[in-house]
Motif scaffolding. Sequence first.
Motif, short mmCIF file in Angstrom:
data_model
loop_
_atom_site.label_atom_id
_atom_site.label_comp_id
_atom_site.label_asym_id
_atom_site.label_seq_id
_atom_site.Cartn_x
_atom_site.Cartn_y
_atom_site.Cartn_z
N ARG A 11 44.34 66.32 45.43
CA ARG A 11 43.19 65.67 46.06
C ARG A 11 43.21 65.88 47.57
O ARG A 11 42.16 66.09 48.19
CB ARG A 11 43.18 64.19 45.73
N ALA A 12 44.41 65.85 48.16
CA ALA A 12 44.53 66.05 49.60
C ALA A 12 44.09 67.46 49.99
O ALA A 12 43.34 67.67 50.95
CB ALA A 12 45.96 65.80 50.06
N ILE A 13 44.55 68.46 49.21
CA ILE A 13 44.19 69.84 49.51
C ILE A 13 42.69 70.06 49.30
O ILE A 13 42.01 70.70 50.12
CB ILE A 13 45.01 70.82 48.63
N SER A 14 42.16 69.53 48.20
CA SER A 14 40.72 69.71 47.93
C SER A 14 39.88 68.99 49.00
O SER A 14 38.82 69.49 49.39
CB SER A 14 40.37 69.20 46.54
N HIS A 15 40.38 67.84 49.51
CA HIS A 15 39.67 67.14 50.59
C HIS A 15 39.65 67.99 51.84
O HIS A 15 38.63 68.07 52.55
CB HIS A 15 40.37 65.80 50.86
N TYR A 16 40.76 68.66 52.11
CA TYR A 16 40.80 69.56 53.26
C TYR A 16 39.80 70.71 53.07
O TYR A 16 39.04 71.05 53.99
CB TYR A 16 42.21 70.12 53.47
N VAL A 17 39.82 71.32 51.89
CA VAL A 17 38.96 72.49 51.63
C VAL A 17 37.48 72.11 51.73
O VAL A 17 36.68 72.84 52.32
CB VAL A 17 39.27 73.11 50.25
N THR A 18 37.12 70.98 51.16
CA THR A 18 35.70 70.62 51.08
C THR A 18 35.19 69.92 52.33
O THR A 18 33.99 69.95 52.61
CB THR A 18 35.44 69.71 49.87
N SER A 19 36.10 69.27 53.11
CA SER A 19 35.59 68.47 54.22
C SER A 19 36.35 68.68 55.53
O SER A 19 35.78 69.09 56.54
CB SER A 19 35.64 66.98 53.84
N LEU A 20 37.65 68.40 55.52
CA LEU A 20 38.40 68.33 56.78
C LEU A 20 38.33 69.63 57.59
O LEU A 20 38.20 69.60 58.82
CB LEU A 20 39.86 67.96 56.50
N ARG A 21 38.44 70.78 56.91
CA ARG A 21 38.51 72.05 57.66
C ARG A 21 37.21 72.38 58.40
O ARG A 21 37.20 73.25 59.27
CB ARG A 21 38.91 73.20 56.74
N HIS A 22 36.15 71.68 58.06
CA HIS A 22 34.87 71.94 58.73
C HIS A 22 34.63 71.01 59.93
O HIS A 22 33.63 71.17 60.63
CB HIS A 22 33.72 71.77 57.72
N GLN A 23 35.52 70.05 60.14
CA GLN A 23 35.35 69.10 61.25
C GLN A 23 35.54 69.78 62.60
O GLN A 23 36.41 70.64 62.77
CB GLN A 23 36.37 67.96 61.13
N GLN A 24 34.71 69.42 63.57
CA GLN A 24 34.80 69.95 64.93
C GLN A 24 34.51 68.84 65.94
O GLN A 24 33.83 67.86 65.62
CB GLN A 24 33.76 71.08 65.14
N THR A 25 35.04 69.03 67.14
CA THR A 25 34.74 68.05 68.19
C THR A 25 33.36 68.34 68.77
O THR A 25 32.90 69.49 68.78
CB THR A 25 35.79 68.14 69.32
N ALA A 26 32.72 67.29 69.26
CA ALA A 26 31.41 67.47 69.91
C ALA A 26 31.59 68.02 71.32
O ALA A 26 30.74 68.75 71.84
CB ALA A 26 30.66 66.15 69.95
N LEU A 27 32.71 67.65 71.98
CA LEU A 27 32.98 68.11 73.35
C LEU A 27 33.73 69.42 73.32
O LEU A 27 34.48 69.71 72.38
CB LEU A 27 33.81 67.06 74.09
N ASP A 28 33.55 70.22 74.37
CA ASP A 28 34.32 71.45 74.53
C ASP A 28 34.85 71.52 75.95
O ASP A 28 34.73 70.56 76.74
CB ASP A 28 33.49 72.67 74.18
N GLY A 29 35.44 72.62 76.34
CA GLY A 29 36.04 72.78 77.66
C GLY A 29 35.05 72.58 78.79
O GLY A 29 35.39 72.01 79.84
#
Length: 871
Positions: free
Chosen positions: A807-825
């Motif tokens: 479940r942890a790996i599938s959560h990463y594949v489906t959701s977590l890996r797509h997360q990004q910060t709104a701020l940049d350099g």
Amino acid sequence: MDVITTHVNADFDCLGAMIAARRLYPDAVLVFPGSQERGLRDYLLHSTLYIYNFKRFKDIDLEQITRLILVDVRQASRIGPFAEIARKPEVEVHIYDHHIAEDDSLQGDLQRIENVGATTTLMTQIFIERGIVPTPDEATMMMLGLYEDTGNLLFGSTCAEDFSAARFLLEQGANLDTVADFLVREMTPEQVDLLNRLLKSCRRIRVHGVEIGIAQASLATYVPDIASLAHKLKDIENLSVLIVAVRMDDRVFLVARSRLAEVDVGELLQHFGGGGHSFAASATVRDTPLVQLLDQLENRLSDCVMSRMTAGDLMSAPVKHLPLSATTRQASELLTRFNFNAAPVLDGTELVGIVTRQLVEKALHHQMDGVPISEIMSSEFACATPETDIQELQEMILQQRQRFIPVLSEGDLAGVVTRTDLLQQLVGQNGLGTRKLRLKRKNLGRLLPEILPATLLTLLKQLGEMADDFAGEVYLVGGFVRDLLLRKLNDDIDIVVEGDGIAFAEKMAAQLQARVKAHPKFGTAVVVCPDGLKIDVATARMEYYSAPAALPEVEYASIRHDLYRRDFSINTLAMILNRAKFGQMIDFFGGQRDLKDRSIRVLHNLSFVEDPTRAFRAVRFEQRLGFTIGGQTERLLKNAVAMQVVGRVGGRRILNELRHILGEPQVIPALKRLDNLGLLPFVSPSLVFSSEDEPLFAAAEKARNWFELLYTGEAFEPCLVDLLCLFDRLPRRELKRTLVKLEMKVSWQKVLLDESVEARKALAALERSYRRGRPPAASKIYHWLQPLSLETLIFMLARTADEEIRRAISHYVTSLRHQQTALDGHDLTAMGLSPGESYKHILKTLLDARLDGKISTRNEEIALVKNQFLP
């Protein structure tokens, strides 16, 4: 309402198939669409068929029919009033038949068509598959149909499946006495009289070199069972092809029988509203005078009878030859290189002799290495022209005892016909004491519309037209033809040209508005059509190997030589595309037989020595097709493994074969077979595949399917996932050597060597967290898994049995890996922070906070930066 029906003028095969179909559709009503043959009518009078719910057509409410089951027929013109019902879109049509497709053949919502001797055989196969046991009465009626349509299992169309069906029905209580009573009947005085008339009128004509018997009679009264009289007449007159025409009242009854592949009587009588098989057919013609009908028949024969094959059809060309100045040693080298048993000798362009392998070997035994072959060659031999009939060729070979017959055109050597060429066409004798030839020239023309999309069929016909303009023979070869016979669609189109393949490819590209990429060194090209379809084009060529496992050297040759270089007999089938012979199949090496036997067989005993990668391909085709590697072929494969010739193959070629195998649907059985045959150590020395490895591959398949169902649109390499599974237990040092040997691309080496280690570390970290009862934060999961490729993540899903970790790996594949910060350099600089290494730490802090659900908006990110990183 379900209705089971058959063709008009029904016979015992119709009855047997209808009775069998009733077991598949127990609520169906059985209806004959018209009359029945005399033997069947007699049986109906003496049987208890009333218990099977037979009804007359006029007693059926046609509006109530929702499903129509057709047996022993699929031509609309042969089912009488049911044709209109079959065409209604709201009526479901199921078809069970063993006839070839005709122009008016119906397409069923469900259909099972088998090339067997009787439809009853097909129905019996279904009984066996489903475990259905017929009653003794049902078995007897089915046996009647089987025996009638196969001529008591004696017709040339009878196959092994018919014998198996007969055995099954006999075991279920079929009464052979009843079969004999109704199929073996004494002739009535009227039938004797009719047979006598037919004998007196029987005349023989020749059409395209084929002898055909035609018999006719006119009667004032009806005489039944003309078919049995035709059979007797054919035997009495020793005819291979017979057409009987009998006028009774206002109708002419036509019955035709053929033992020759050149004469398809089913196609002939279809023109007169009838039909049947290529070897047996019938028709009834109304309101046409007998004499006029006979004239029409003879005119039609010229279109339906294929010409007898000639030397020009059979010969192999171009011909490898020896110059008159060659020595015995040079002759031996040529014969060995190309696996010839004999070769012609030319003085310039003039044919002056023939030399055989046996003669050359004897000369070498006597130390005659440097002797000119003019001293040992045979200078007396029979020759043919391209027009020489196949019967004459046979007599030449038998009388002269030559290994081949040279074919001369205007004095020049145009080709040769070998003994093997002739023997592969010989399939029987006609009982006259002189052997006749029947040619195995199956025509696939009628099968093509059943299997191929209309656009693809049109394309093949276009290629045939181009071939005619090109003035050369063009063939469709290989897996496409093999799968066509297996009733499967294969979109790999391979074309072989007897001539300049590249020139033909360029002509194709011009007419199809396609792109072409040529490879002049090999005489090959790839044509890419506007819709993306790729067509491989090659010049007919032969190959020879200078050493075991070496890459082949190529020379241009005939289609026969081109097909001989292929791996297995089932891949040597070819189909002519030229218009005059479109659909005609070429089978030099028994490919049809091995398809029927479901066997993988090599063409010669050194096949695995010359190309050891064929060992891997043998396993691939065995598992893909559900076939079995033939006994002799398996022994040769094991010998090649024992001789270590597979180890001489370059790693890249082995990897290519392994990738093909891993791309098959049946990966686990294929790997088990590779292990069983001792082929896996040639991939890596300690590599094995045991029952312990099966769960990992099964789990990997589930994980791949899960990811594909996410429809992310991201590409990944399923083969790389399987390689991770296959190499999972290899020691790292051996794995590194293996990847170098296989010439694995660098990106894959990184996954297999480095990421596999990181994957184990990540799994270990996840296991520790869950074992301690402290599930890891989302940010931890992210950083453990973020360096890994999709293939490695899918492999991890397969490798762990812990559902929480999955479940942890599938959560990463489906959701977590797509997360990004709104701020940049740029945003951090605008907030007054100085650029530097601190940016990386700040952005990681922001991403972790997002991943762990502490913040979710841009303003919250700004607030976090101000609180933690600004003074």
